[in-house]
Each structure stands twice: as C-alpha cells, then as structure tokens.
Design a protein around this motif. Structure first.
Motif, PDB file in Angstrom:
ATOM      1  N   SER A 477       0.843  -1.204   0.000  1.00  0.00           N
ATOM      2  CA  SER A 477       0.000   0.000   0.000  1.00  0.00           C
ATOM      3  C   SER A 477       0.876   1.252   0.000  1.00  0.00           C
ATOM      4  O   SER A 477       0.594   2.236  -0.681  1.00  0.00           O
ATOM      5  CB  SER A 477      -0.914  -0.001   1.234  1.00  0.00           C
ATOM      6  N   LEU A 478       1.958   1.194   0.781  1.00  0.00           N
ATOM      7  CA  LEU A 478       2.893   2.320   0.827  1.00  0.00           C
ATOM      8  C   LEU A 478       3.552   2.520  -0.535  1.00  0.00           C
ATOM      9  O   LEU A 478       3.757   3.656  -0.987  1.00  0.00           O
ATOM     10  CB  LEU A 478       3.949   2.055   1.896  1.00  0.00           C
ATOM     11  N   CYS A 479       3.861   1.422  -1.200  1.00  0.00           N
ATOM     12  CA  CYS A 479       4.433   1.503  -2.554  1.00  0.00           C
ATOM     13  C   CYS A 479       3.496   2.267  -3.481  1.00  0.00           C
ATOM     14  O   CYS A 479       3.930   3.155  -4.228  1.00  0.00           O
ATOM     15  CB  CYS A 479       4.683   0.086  -3.074  1.00  0.00           C
ATOM     16  N   ARG A 480       2.204   1.943  -3.424  1.00  0.00           N
ATOM     17  CA  ARG A 480       1.229   2.617  -4.287  1.00  0.00           C
ATOM     18  C   ARG A 480       1.152   4.109  -3.970  1.00  0.00           C
ATOM     19  O   ARG A 480       1.064   4.943  -4.880  1.00  0.00           O
ATOM     20  CB  ARG A 480      -0.143   1.967  -4.075  1.00  0.00           C
ATOM     21  N   ALA A 481       1.206   4.442  -2.682  1.00  0.00           N
ATOM     22  CA  ALA A 481       1.143   5.860  -2.296  1.00  0.00           C
ATOM     23  C   ALA A 481       2.367   6.620  -2.806  1.00  0.00           C
ATOM     24  O   ALA A 481       2.258   7.741  -3.306  1.00  0.00           O
ATOM     25  CB  ALA A 481       1.030   5.972  -0.782  1.00  0.00           C
ATOM     26  N   HIS A 482       3.531   6.029  -2.672  1.00  0.00           N
ATOM     27  CA  HIS A 482       4.752   6.677  -3.176  1.00  0.00           C
ATOM     28  C   HIS A 482       4.694   6.844  -4.696  1.00  0.00           C
ATOM     29  O   HIS A 482       5.163   7.854  -5.227  1.00  0.00           O
ATOM     30  CB  HIS A 482       5.979   5.858  -2.785  1.00  0.00           C
ATOM     31  N   GLU A 483       4.142   5.862  -5.382  1.00  0.00           N
ATOM     32  CA  GLU A 483       3.986   5.989  -6.836  1.00  0.00           C
ATOM     33  C   GLU A 483       3.133   7.203  -7.176  1.00  0.00           C
ATOM     34  O   GLU A 483       3.452   7.979  -8.083  1.00  0.00           O
ATOM     35  CB  GLU A 483       3.335   4.732  -7.408  1.00  0.00           C
ATOM     36  N   GLN A 484       2.026   7.356  -6.447  1.00  0.00           N
ATOM     37  CA  GLN A 484       1.137   8.485  -6.714  1.00  0.00           C
ATOM     38  C   GLN A 484       1.834   9.804  -6.416  1.00  0.00           C
ATOM     39  O   GLN A 484       1.534  10.836  -7.012  1.00  0.00           O
ATOM     40  CB  GLN A 484      -0.140   8.351  -5.879  1.00  0.00           C
ATOM     41  N   ASP A 485       2.796   9.760  -5.480  1.00  0.00           N
ATOM     42  CA  ASP A 485       3.562  10.951  -5.108  1.00  0.00           C
ATOM     43  C   ASP A 485       4.749  11.164  -6.045  1.00  0.00           C
ATOM     44  O   ASP A 485       5.552  12.074  -5.830  1.00  0.00           O
ATOM     45  CB  ASP A 485       4.055  10.797  -3.665  1.00  0.00           C
ATOM     46  N   CYS A 486       4.854  10.275  -7.072  1.00  0.00           N
ATOM     47  CA  CYS A 486       5.966  10.314  -8.026  1.00  0.00           C
ATOM     48  C   CYS A 486       7.315  10.104  -7.334  1.00  0.00           C
ATOM     49  O   CYS A 486       8.363  10.533  -7.841  1.00  0.00           O
ATOM     50  CB  CYS A 486       5.987  11.633  -8.808  1.00  0.00           C
ATOM     51  N   ALA A 487       7.289   9.471  -6.179  1.00  0.00           N
ATOM     52  CA  ALA A 487       8.518   9.124  -5.457  1.00  0.00           C
ATOM     53  C   ALA A 487       8.845   7.669  -5.768  1.00  0.00           C
ATOM     54  O   ALA A 487       8.698   6.774  -4.927  1.00  0.00           O
ATOM     55  CB  ALA A 487       8.336   9.342  -3.951  1.00  0.00           C
ATOM     56  N   ASP A 488       9.289   7.427  -7.005  1.00  0.00           N
ATOM     57  CA  ASP A 488       9.441   6.057  -7.465  1.00  0.00           C
ATOM     58  C   ASP A 488      10.542   5.301  -6.727  1.00  0.00           C
ATOM     59  O   ASP A 488      10.437   4.085  -6.534  1.00  0.00           O
ATOM     60  CB  ASP A 488       9.706   6.046  -8.969  1.00  0.00           C
ATOM     61  N   GLU A 489      11.582   5.979  -6.326  1.00  0.00           N
ATOM     62  CA  GLU A 489      12.646   5.302  -5.582  1.00  0.00           C
ATOM     63  C   GLU A 489      12.113   4.788  -4.246  1.00  0.00           C
ATOM     64  O   GLU A 489      12.426   3.662  -3.831  1.00  0.00           O
ATOM     65  CB  GLU A 489      13.828   6.256  -5.355  1.00  0.00           C
ATOM     66  N   ASP A 490      11.309   5.599  -3.564  1.00  0.00           N
ATOM     67  CA  ASP A 490      10.703   5.160  -2.302  1.00  0.00           C
ATOM     68  C   ASP A 490       9.712   4.024  -2.541  1.00  0.00           C
ATOM     69  O   ASP A 490       9.605   3.090  -1.736  1.00  0.00           O
ATOM     70  CB  ASP A 490       9.992   6.329  -1.619  1.00  0.00           C
ATOM     71  N   ALA A 491       8.978   4.122  -3.654  1.00  0.00           N
ATOM     72  CA  ALA A 491       8.026   3.058  -3.989  1.00  0.00           C
ATOM     73  C   ALA A 491       8.750   1.743  -4.220  1.00  0.00           C
ATOM     74  O   ALA A 491       8.312   0.676  -3.757  1.00  0.00           O
ATOM     75  CB  ALA A 491       7.220   3.442  -5.227  1.00  0.00           C
ATOM     76  N   LEU A 492       9.878   1.803  -4.925  1.00  0.00           N
ATOM     77  CA  LEU A 492      10.651   0.593  -5.191  1.00  0.00           C
ATOM     78  C   LEU A 492      11.189  -0.005  -3.898  1.00  0.00           C
ATOM     79  O   LEU A 492      11.162  -1.234  -3.704  1.00  0.00           O
ATOM     80  CB  LEU A 492      11.797   0.917  -6.145  1.00  0.00           C
ATOM     81  N   GLU A 493      11.654   0.849  -2.997  1.00  0.00           N
ATOM     82  CA  GLU A 493      12.169   0.361  -1.714  1.00  0.00           C
ATOM     83  C   GLU A 493      11.075  -0.366  -0.930  1.00  0.00           C
ATOM     84  O   GLU A 493      11.318  -1.428  -0.338  1.00  0.00           O
ATOM     85  CB  GLU A 493      12.720   1.529  -0.892  1.00  0.00           C
ATOM     86  N   ALA A 494       9.861   0.194  -0.923  1.00  0.00           N
ATOM     87  CA  ALA A 494       8.755  -0.443  -0.205  1.00  0.00           C
ATOM     88  C   ALA A 494       8.416  -1.799  -0.812  1.00  0.00           C
ATOM     89  O   ALA A 494       8.190  -2.785  -0.099  1.00  0.00           O
ATOM     90  CB  ALA A 494       7.531   0.468  -0.226  1.00  0.00           C
ATOM     91  N   ALA A 495       8.386  -1.877  -2.145  1.00  0.00           N
ATOM     92  CA  ALA A 495       8.076  -3.145  -2.808  1.00  0.00           C
ATOM     93  C   ALA A 495       9.150  -4.184  -2.524  1.00  0.00           C
ATOM     94  O   ALA A 495       8.853  -5.357  -2.259  1.00  0.00           O
ATOM     95  CB  ALA A 495       7.920  -2.924  -4.307  1.00  0.00           C
ATOM     96  N   GLU A 496      10.414  -3.766  -2.581  1.00  0.00           N
ATOM     97  CA  GLU A 496      11.506  -4.713  -2.334  1.00  0.00           C
ATOM     98  C   GLU A 496      11.528  -5.167  -0.881  1.00  0.00           C
ATOM     99  O   GLU A 496      11.865  -6.326  -0.583  1.00  0.00           O
ATOM    100  CB  GLU A 496      12.834  -4.074  -2.730  1.00  0.00           C
TER     101      GLU A 496
END
Length: 751
Positions: A477-496
C-alpha cells in the motif's frame, strides 16, 4: 504505454483478490450432533459408545461457538471413548472435529467466548477487497443423519481392527496442551509469520489426519480413510499458498471419489467433500470448474433437503460467478448471493446473512452499480449493529462505493469512523486495516502527505503486533502511495522490502510474486526495462508453477508492455499478449481477455505514434476534428488518437495486426518462391509512397522492396504525420494530399 501499465489495470491490485479468502471459511461441525445425541441417550448401548457420542455433541457445540480449546478437549475425549468402543464411524467423525479445532486455534479462535472463528484479514495493498463476503462457504454436512441407525452403521463398517489401536494414544501427542494457553493470533518473524506454537497447530492437524488415514486404510475402513483425506484437504486450504491449495483440491477430490464409491450410505459426507472441492477451485480461481461444481453442489444439497447446505452452496455459486468477470456472471452471482441471504435469514444465521449481503454489495460494485453496493453495505451494518469486530468489511465496501461515485468527502468521513471504531476495539490489526482504508480515501483526493502518515502508523501497529504478513501487505500500500507521489525510488524500496519479508516466511510464494509484480511496475516507471522484466518474469514463473492462470496472464500483459517499451521486439510483445489473452479465455475470464485485447490496442496505437517533430512543431494546431480545433497536445491525443482506437473493436485491431504480420505475397502463388523472386515478377508500373516517419511500415523497408520490383519508383511522402501521411483527409494535411495527387497524376500520365 505508461498509463496502461500503471493506471487502473486489473494487475495493479494483483494481491487484492477477495476470492483468495475462500480458504478462510468458518470452521463449523459436520452437523452430526443430532445423530449422536440420539446415540448418547440410547440406554441400550454400551457406556463407551454413549460417552463417545456425548463428548462428540459437546465438541461440535464448542466448535460452532468458536471455542477451539474446549472443542479440542471434548473431541479428544470422544476419540478416546470411540477407540474403547471400537466404533470406526464415531472415531472418524471425532477425528474430524479435532482437526477443525486445531485449525480454529491456528486462526486465533481459542478461548471460550471467542467472537469469531476467523482470523482478521489483512488489508490489501490496492483495489477492492472483502473478507466476510466469502467467509461462509463451508462444506459441512447438515441436518439429516448420515446413518439410518447406529447398529446399521456399525454392521456396515465392522469394528476397528486391533491394528488401528497402535495409535490408541496418539491423540495425546496430537492434542498436547490443548487448553494450556489461548491462541492470541500474534505473529512473529519465525517460520511463517506466526508464532511457532500457533503454526504448530496446523502441522499437528495435518499429521494427525495423515496418520489416521493410513490407520483406517490398514483396517479396511473406507469411510474413515475418506474423511481423513477430507480433513487433510481442509488443513491445506487453511494456508494461502498455491501449492497448499492444489494439494487441498487433490485430497478433497480423492475424498469425494471414495465417498461416492460407498453409494447412498453417506450422501451428506459426499456433499461436504464436493463443497470442499468447490472451495479449492474458488481459491485457485478456476472460473469454469468452480461454476460447474457450484451448480452440482447446489443440486446435491437440494436433493438432500438440506437448507443450510443449500444456503452455503448458493453463497459458493455467487463467488464462482464472480470469477467470470462478465455482466451476466455478476448478475447471476448477485442473484445467488441474494437467495443465500434470504435462506440464512430463514435459518436465523444472522452473521452468514450479513456476509451474503456484503457479497451482493461487492458484486454490484464490480458490476459498476455503486449505488446498490452502498445499499447492501448499509443493510449489512444494520444487521451487525453492535458487533464492531465484524463491521470492518462493511466500512471498506462503503468507502470503495463512495470513491467509485466520486463522493470523496463521504469516503473520508466513513474511513475516519472506521478508524475510531477500531480504536475502541483495541485491536492493533483492525486499527492497521482501518488506517489503510483511510489512506486509500486520502489518496483518492490527492492528500498524499496525510495518506503516507496513516500508512506509516499502520506499519508501526503491524510491527508492534509482530504480524510480518500484514506488514508486508501494508508495504505494498505504501508503494502505491509513493507511486502516486511520483517518489518512485521510495516506492521501489517499499516493494523490495515486501519481497524480503515474504521471502522470509514459508509458503508465501504467491505474496512474493505479487510484490515482485509491484516492483516491476515501479522499475518500468524508472525506465529500467531490464530490472522490470526480471521482476515480472519471476512473478510470472511463480504463478505459472502454481497453476494460477489468472495472475500469470496479468504478468504476461505486463511483460509485453516492458518488451514493447524497450523498443526491441514489438512482435514479441504482441505474441506475449496473445498468450495472455488465451490464458484468460481458457479460464473463462471475459474481463481479463478484454484487458489483454485492450493492451493490443495500446500497442497498435503506440506503434503508430507521431514523431516528436510533429509535437515539437505543434502541427496539431493546424488541425481539428469534427470542425473543432484542438486546444492543446493532450486534447489532440485524446480526441484524434485515443478516441478512434477506443471505438475500434479489439478483435478488428487484432485481425488487422495479424494481416500485417503474416501477409506475404510470395505465398499467393502456386509455385514455391521467395519474396524477392515474387517481387521481381511484377511487370506493372509501381509507385511506392510510404510516409517518411511511418513506424508501422518504415520507409527503409519499403525502399528495400522497391529495388526488387523492376518497374518501380520510390517516392516517400516527407511528412511528420507518421502513418497518417498516407491518409491526408484531416485539416493541416494539405501538403501530403497535394503530394499524393501530384504523383498519382504523374503515374496516370505515363505511357
């Protein structure tokens, strides 16, 4: 293709599939208490027989009340007395109760007065999710006694041979410390995300059922062996892993076959086995198999005049229809779920009635009727008034329905009420789930900062609870939120991080694959096609090995998008989507098939895109559609390109693509010849006039072919309009039209 793979595709909610929760059905008895109650009161029978029957009745009552400890204790006593009485039937039935009690303790329904035999479900990372809507699909027998009389039953089965008594005391090892401590349901990072003692409940249950199946086989007790197969299947279906589900399906099918071989003797046990097969098929998303089995299960319960079984079969039929993904299947599912709710009401099963109504709401939401979903959710909340622990799913459905209707303020208000309600319950799991719902509502209003804050708070609660599985789910869920925030590096970290957590647990391959899928989406946004393809291929491999065709197909669509985005193999991307389409069709998923075909349309559109020169020079400013000029670049793409492709039938686009890919003039002659040989035979005067920027048929390819035609002139249309240069009917294409007209006139003027 960015929008098609990162937007509202079915794939982004790949973990948020409510049909998975078919494995978490209520653990109820086989409705044999009435039969054994008569045996307990029969003074003509021996003491051991009557004691075994008495303890059985007690155990089934405790199980239905959600008290796993007491159910296990009474079932152990029933097993002990049944062994002394050498009664194979009551021994097998009591063993089943022991297995169910173990599973109930594993879920967290341990102590007396437990509110529910179900564990709280974690919130999904994305998409819609419902837990209670499918929680009452149960294969238990009901009502009618499975034996016409105890003496007949005993004569048919004979006595338990002495060899089976080699395990006469094994129930002590299977059931050691059954009431020494209550299950809290708290998970840790050990082994499977639950505490070792909790996880051991399922291991003991499975081992007991497996050992007793062997003992019954050795003593020639076919019914007992079949029931132990059925118990093993139910244990496997407690787990979320696909390997466990497949094993559950195989064991339930074996039990069903064995019980059918007994003839009319035990039709209710046969119905139980068939319902368990259905439960496995739903969990495995086998749409066609589930629908066919649901219909036959419903017919079987109706033939037995078993109203409770009929209600549950209707509930299962609704879920099976929901897998179809078509308007017709949704409508049929809504009808079945509504009929189930009415039957539950007649039977006084209020909780089950609420679950069925909630499923009606979810199916209406999927059908695109959010207003009816709201009505169903409110009706469910009215039934569950006062039971805050079971209202979480109603809150979620209300929020999703309001979001669908773009009623964002109401969605936020209800989400906040859900959080307040969960805080009053004092359950950290429910608080984490409610905060996740609130975050989803906030994201819908682009309130990303506060959504991230709520998700971080939810993560802290999951960590305090020691629930690794929930923590990993919230990370997505955090990954999706970071994606929406265009914070793709943070989104990738959450997914990993989610991948790492789930890889640390046993039998969580499905979740690992889901997290890899999420990582692949983010990597594609970061233009890391190599990393994205690696993650998506890993996810596809896991789903393929598990036989999950639905999610394998979703991964294939994503893989195709990655391949196409890399610009290396457009044909390979198209072939991959076609494989996905066939997988969707194979499982009867019309919605998935449409999604794959939509991707084909996206590829078709993207491959024919205009050159950057067109947009850099803003040539669209000189054009219009239906007499209305384009106001900006986005308006041009939407009205001139996307509108046209959206109106095209996907199968027409597919036929066109296949024509282009397979067309070979050399195959039109009877003689065997190469393309070059065939082109050299053309004697007519030919003008080849491709668009200079056409990406469907490049000018370089056309020029090479022109050299093979003896009497050919190569005259490319110099234009930034791409493939559209050859169809210059639009305002702004006057130079292209003039060029074509001039060369056609020249051709006609030649002698």
């Amino acid at each position: 293709m960015a929008n098609s793979v990162n937007g509202g595709s079915p794939g982004h909610g790949i973990l948020a599939d409510r049909w998975d929760k078919a494995s978490l059905t209520p653990l109820l008895g086989d409705r044999l208490a009435g039969h054994y109650g008569f045996i307990a009161a029969d003074s003509g029978l021996g003491v051991d027989h009557r004691q075994a029957a008495t303890f059985f009745v007690q155990a089934e009552g405790h199980l239905d009340a959600g008290d796993g400890d007491s159910a296990l204790s009474s079932a152990q006593e029933a097993v002990k007395a049944a062994r002394l009485a050498n009664d194979a039937d009551i021994l097998a039935d009591s063993m089943r109760l022991m297995v169910k009690a173990r599973c109930l303790r594993w879920r967290g329904g341990a102590g007396r007065g437990s509110a529910s035999g179900k564990s709280s479900s974690s919130m999904p990372p994305n998409g819609r999710h419902i837990t209670n809507g499918i929680s009452h699909i149960n294969g238990s027998s009901s009502g009618v006694s499975s034996h016409s009389s105890h003496s007949k039953m005993f004569q048919a089965n004979g006595t338990v041979k002495q060899t089976s008594n080699n395990n006469s005391n094994t129930y002590n090892s299977y059931g050691a410390s059954c009431s020494s401590s209550s299950r809290s349901g708290i998970r840790s990072s050990q082994s499977t995300g639950r505490g070792a003692e909790t996880q051991d409940e399922l291991s003991r249950a499975r081992r007991m059922a497996k050992d007793e199946a062997k003992a019954f086989k050795q003593s020639g007790q076919a019914r007992g062996e079949a029931l132990m197969f059925l118990s093993q299947a139910e244990v496997h279906l407690e787990r979320r892993g696909f390997r466990s589900r497949q094993a559950g399906l195989q064991l339930a099918s074996s039990a069903l076959e064995a019980l059918r071989a007994l003839g009319e003797r035990d039709r209710l046990a046969e119905a139980t086995a068939q319902a368990t097969v259905l439960r496995a098929l739903i969990a495995l998303r086998d749409s066609n198999g589930a629908q066919a089995t649901a219909d036959s299960t419903l017919a079987l319960y109706r033939s037995l005049a078993d109203k409770r079984g009929e209600a549950k079969a209707l509930h299962s039929a609704a879920l099976a229809r929901g897998l179809g993904g078509t308007r017709q299947s949704y409508d049929e599912g809504i009808r079945f779920a509504s009929d189930a709710a009415v039957l539950y009401q007649d039977l006084g099963m209020v909780s089950s009635q609420a679950d069925a109504q909630l499923l009606v709401g979810q199916l209406n939401l999927d059908r695109g009727r959010a207003d009816l979903a709201l009505h169903a959710a409110r009706s469910t909340m009215a039934l569950l008034a006062g039971d805050r622990g079971k209202m979480a799913s109603s809150f979620r459905l209300l929020v999703d329905a309001h979001l669908e209707l773009c009623e964002f303020s109401l969605a936020l208000q209800i989400s906040q009420e859900a959080v307040a309600s969960s805080e009053q319950l004092g359950s950290r799991r429910q608080q984490a789930g409610a905060k996740s719902v609130l975050a989803r509502a906030m994201l819908a209003t682009d309130n990303i900062e506060e959504a991230l804050s709520e998700l971080q708070a939810a993560l802290a609660l999951s960590r305090a609870e020691g629930d690794v599985d929930l923590e990993a789910t919230l990370l997505l869920s955090l990954c999706r939120a970071h994606e929406q925030d265009c914070a793709d590096e943070d989104a990738l970290e959450a997914a990993e991080d989610a991948v790492a957590l789930w890889e640390s647990l046993n039998d969580h391959d499905e979740e690992v694959a889901c997290a890899e899928y999420a990582a692949a989406l983010v990597l594609l946004r970061l233009c890391d096609c190599t990393g994205s393809l690696k993650a998506a291929s890993k996810a596809r491999g896991i789903f393929s090995a598990a036989g999950d065709k639905y999610r394998e197909a979703l991964c294939l669509v994503l893989i195709a998008s990655i391949i196409f985005s890399s610009g290396k193999d457009a044909d390979g991307a198209l072939d991959t989507v076609l494989v996905a389409k066939d997988l969707f069709r194979e499982r009867g998923d019309a919605r998935g098939e449409a999604y794959a075909l939509q991707s084909l349309g996206e590829f078709h559109r993207a491959q024919g895109k205009l050159e950057e020169e067109f947009y850099r020079k803003e040539l669209w400013r000189g054009s219009s559609r239906d007499g209305v000029p384009f106001k900006d670049r986005e308006d041009f793409v939407a009205r001139s390109y996307e509108g046209g492709f959206a109106a095209s039938h996907p199968l027409n686009l597919l036929a066109q693509i296949n024509t282009w890919r397979t067309a070979d003039v050399s195959q039109a002659t009877k003689e065997v010849a190469t393309l070059a040989q065939t082109l050299k035979r053309i004697t007519a005067r030919v003008y080849l006039m491709p668009g200079s920027t056409d990406t469907y048929f490049s000018a370089a390819d056309i020029e090479a072919e022109s050299r093979l035609i003896p009497n050919c002139r190569f005259a490319p249309i110099e234009s930034a309009w791409g493939h559209r240069a050859g169809d210059p009917h639009r305002p702004g294409q006057e130079p292209e039209a003039e060029f074509i007209a001039q060369h056609v006139a020249e051709l006609l003027a030649e002698e």
